[in-house]
Design a protein around this motif. Structure first.
Motif, PDB file in Angstrom:
ATOM      1  N   ALA A  20       5.348  13.502  39.734  1.00 16.97           N
ATOM      2  CA  ALA A  20       4.439  14.613  39.426  1.00 16.97           C
ATOM      3  C   ALA A  20       4.016  15.333  40.704  1.00 16.97           C
ATOM      4  N   LEU A  21       3.736  14.574  41.758  1.00 20.71           N
ATOM      5  CA  LEU A  21       3.351  15.176  43.038  1.00 20.71           C
ATOM      6  C   LEU A  21       4.508  15.966  43.636  1.00 20.71           C
ATOM      7  N   LEU A  22       5.703  15.428  43.569  1.00 18.77           N
ATOM      8  CA  LEU A  22       6.881  16.152  44.060  1.00 18.77           C
ATOM      9  C   LEU A  22       7.053  17.475  43.324  1.00 18.77           C
ATOM     10  N   GLN A  23       6.808  17.455  42.029  1.00 19.24           N
ATOM     11  CA  GLN A  23       6.910  18.676  41.232  1.00 19.24           C
ATOM     12  C   GLN A  23       5.842  19.689  41.647  1.00 19.24           C
ATOM     13  N   ARG A  24       4.609  19.219  41.839  1.00 23.45           N
ATOM     14  CA  ARG A  24       3.521  20.125  42.257  1.00 23.45           C
ATOM     15  C   ARG A  24       3.793  20.703  43.645  1.00 23.45           C
ATOM     16  N   VAL A  25       4.234  19.872  44.570  1.00 22.24           N
ATOM     17  CA  VAL A  25       4.514  20.335  45.932  1.00 22.24           C
ATOM     18  C   VAL A  25       5.700  21.295  45.930  1.00 22.24           C
ATOM     19  N   GLY A  26       6.716  20.969  45.159  1.00 23.24           N
ATOM     20  CA  GLY A  26       7.911  21.819  45.099  1.00 23.24           C
ATOM     21  C   GLY A  26       7.676  23.166  44.456  1.00 23.24           C
ATOM     22  N   SER A  27       6.732  23.238  43.526  1.00 19.56           N
ATOM     23  CA  SER A  27       6.477  24.503  42.829  1.00 19.56           C
ATOM     24  C   SER A  27       5.310  25.292  43.418  1.00 19.56           C
ATOM     25  N   ALA A  28       4.682  24.753  44.448  1.00 18.43           N
ATOM     26  CA  ALA A  28       3.552  25.453  45.077  1.00 18.43           C
ATOM     27  C   ALA A  28       4.028  26.783  45.663  1.00 18.43           C
ATOM     28  N   GLN A  29       3.145  27.757  45.664  1.00 21.85           N
ATOM     29  CA  GLN A  29       3.484  29.108  46.100  1.00 21.85           C
ATOM     30  C   GLN A  29       3.596  29.252  47.615  1.00 21.85           C
ATOM     31  N   ASN A  30       2.894  28.390  48.360  1.00 23.05           N
ATOM     32  CA  ASN A  30       2.907  28.526  49.817  1.00 23.05           C
ATOM     33  C   ASN A  30       2.551  27.189  50.465  1.00 23.05           C
ATOM     34  N   ASP A  31       2.652  27.148  51.796  1.00 19.87           N
ATOM     35  CA  ASP A  31       2.387  25.903  52.522  1.00 19.87           C
ATOM     36  C   ASP A  31       0.947  25.444  52.398  1.00 19.87           C
ATOM     37  N   LEU A  32       0.020  26.369  52.339  1.00 22.82           N
ATOM     38  CA  LEU A  32      -1.386  25.998  52.199  1.00 22.82           C
ATOM     39  C   LEU A  32      -1.617  25.235  50.894  1.00 22.82           C
ATOM     40  N   GLU A  33      -1.015  25.719  49.839  1.00 24.34           N
ATOM     41  CA  GLU A  33      -1.134  25.044  48.540  1.00 24.34           C
ATOM     42  C   GLU A  33      -0.437  23.684  48.578  1.00 24.34           C
ATOM     43  N   ARG A  34       0.740  23.620  49.218  1.00 25.05           N
ATOM     44  CA  ARG A  34       1.445  22.339  49.342  1.00 25.05           C
ATOM     45  C   ARG A  34       0.590  21.328  50.113  1.00 25.05           C
ATOM     46  N   LEU A  35      -0.004  21.769  51.222  1.00 23.02           N
ATOM     47  CA  LEU A  35      -0.858  20.882  52.006  1.00 23.02           C
ATOM     48  C   LEU A  35      -2.068  20.413  51.207  1.00 23.02           C
ATOM     49  N   ARG A  36      -2.620  21.282  50.395  1.00 25.19           N
ATOM     50  CA  ARG A  36      -3.762  20.904  49.560  1.00 25.19           C
ATOM     51  C   ARG A  36      -3.382  19.769  48.607  1.00 25.19           C
ATOM     52  N   HIS A  37      -2.207  19.871  47.988  1.00 29.69           N
ATOM     53  CA  HIS A  37      -1.734  18.807  47.091  1.00 29.69           C
ATOM     54  C   HIS A  37      -1.530  17.496  47.856  1.00 29.69           C
ATOM     55  N   LEU A  38      -0.947  17.600  49.052  1.00 27.32           N
ATOM     56  CA  LEU A  38      -0.691  16.400  49.843  1.00 27.32           C
ATOM     57  C   LEU A  38      -1.988  15.762  50.337  1.00 27.32           C
ATOM     58  N   LYS A  39      -2.966  16.580  50.742  1.00 25.98           N
ATOM     59  CA  LYS A  39      -4.255  16.032  51.191  1.00 25.98           C
ATOM     60  C   LYS A  39      -4.953  15.288  50.066  1.00 25.98           C
ATOM     61  N   THR A  40      -4.912  15.861  48.880  1.00 30.04           N
ATOM     62  CA  THR A  40      -5.537  15.209  47.725  1.00 30.04           C
ATOM     63  C   THR A  40      -4.850  13.878  47.449  1.00 30.04           C
ATOM     64  N   ALA A  41      -3.530  13.869  47.473  1.00 27.76           N
ATOM     65  CA  ALA A  41      -2.782  12.634  47.203  1.00 27.76           C
ATOM     66  C   ALA A  41      -3.043  11.591  48.290  1.00 27.76           C
ATOM     67  N   ALA A  42      -3.110  12.020  49.546  1.00 27.80           N
ATOM     68  CA  ALA A  42      -3.325  11.072  50.652  1.00 27.80           C
ATOM     69  C   ALA A  42      -4.709  10.424  50.592  1.00 27.80           C
TER      70      ALA A  42
END
Length: 114
Positions: A20-42
């Motif tokens: 699910a996280l891979l899907q969210r990170v892969g479909s994010a619109q930009n790096d800021l959004e990707r980082l937000r998903h990764l920070k939450t997961a971490a």
């Protein structure tokens, strides 16, 4: 300089949540959004280095974002001896050098070109 310390295995991300996280990170619109998903997961999970490498792939081309993501994820790995596997997922040598430096990992000699 401190080296990586293993995160608690009891907080290891499970396969379905990783997908699910891979899907969210892969479909994010930009790096800021990707980082937000990764920070939450971490904040909530620990990762194996192979999972961290997969999560870094969508950010590999981002000059600063990829290094930030690598530092974030590798501070939460359960197998720090395998950290180089995730570092190698970064696209550019400069990123790999920066990530190793920030994480206190040893430098890796570049292979000599024939």
């Amino acid at each position: 300089m401190a080296s990586l310390v293993a995160a608690q295995e009891d907080s290891l991300i499970d396969a379905s949540e990783l997908d699910a996280l891979l899907q969210r990170v892969g479909s994010a619109q930009n790096d800021l959004e990707r980082l937000r998903h990764l920070k939450t997961a971490a904040r909530n999970y620990a990762f194996e280095c192979s999972a961290a490498a997969k999560l870094l792939a969508p950010m590999a081309q981002s000059p600063a974002g990829a290094v930030e993501a690598a530092v974030l994820l590798l501070k939460r790995v359960v197998d720090p001896a395998n950290a180089e596997m995730a570092v190698k997922a970064l696209a550019y040598e400069e990123q790999r050098v920066d990530a190793r430096s920030r994480l206190g990992l040893p430098a890796v000699e570049a292979a000599a070109k024939p």
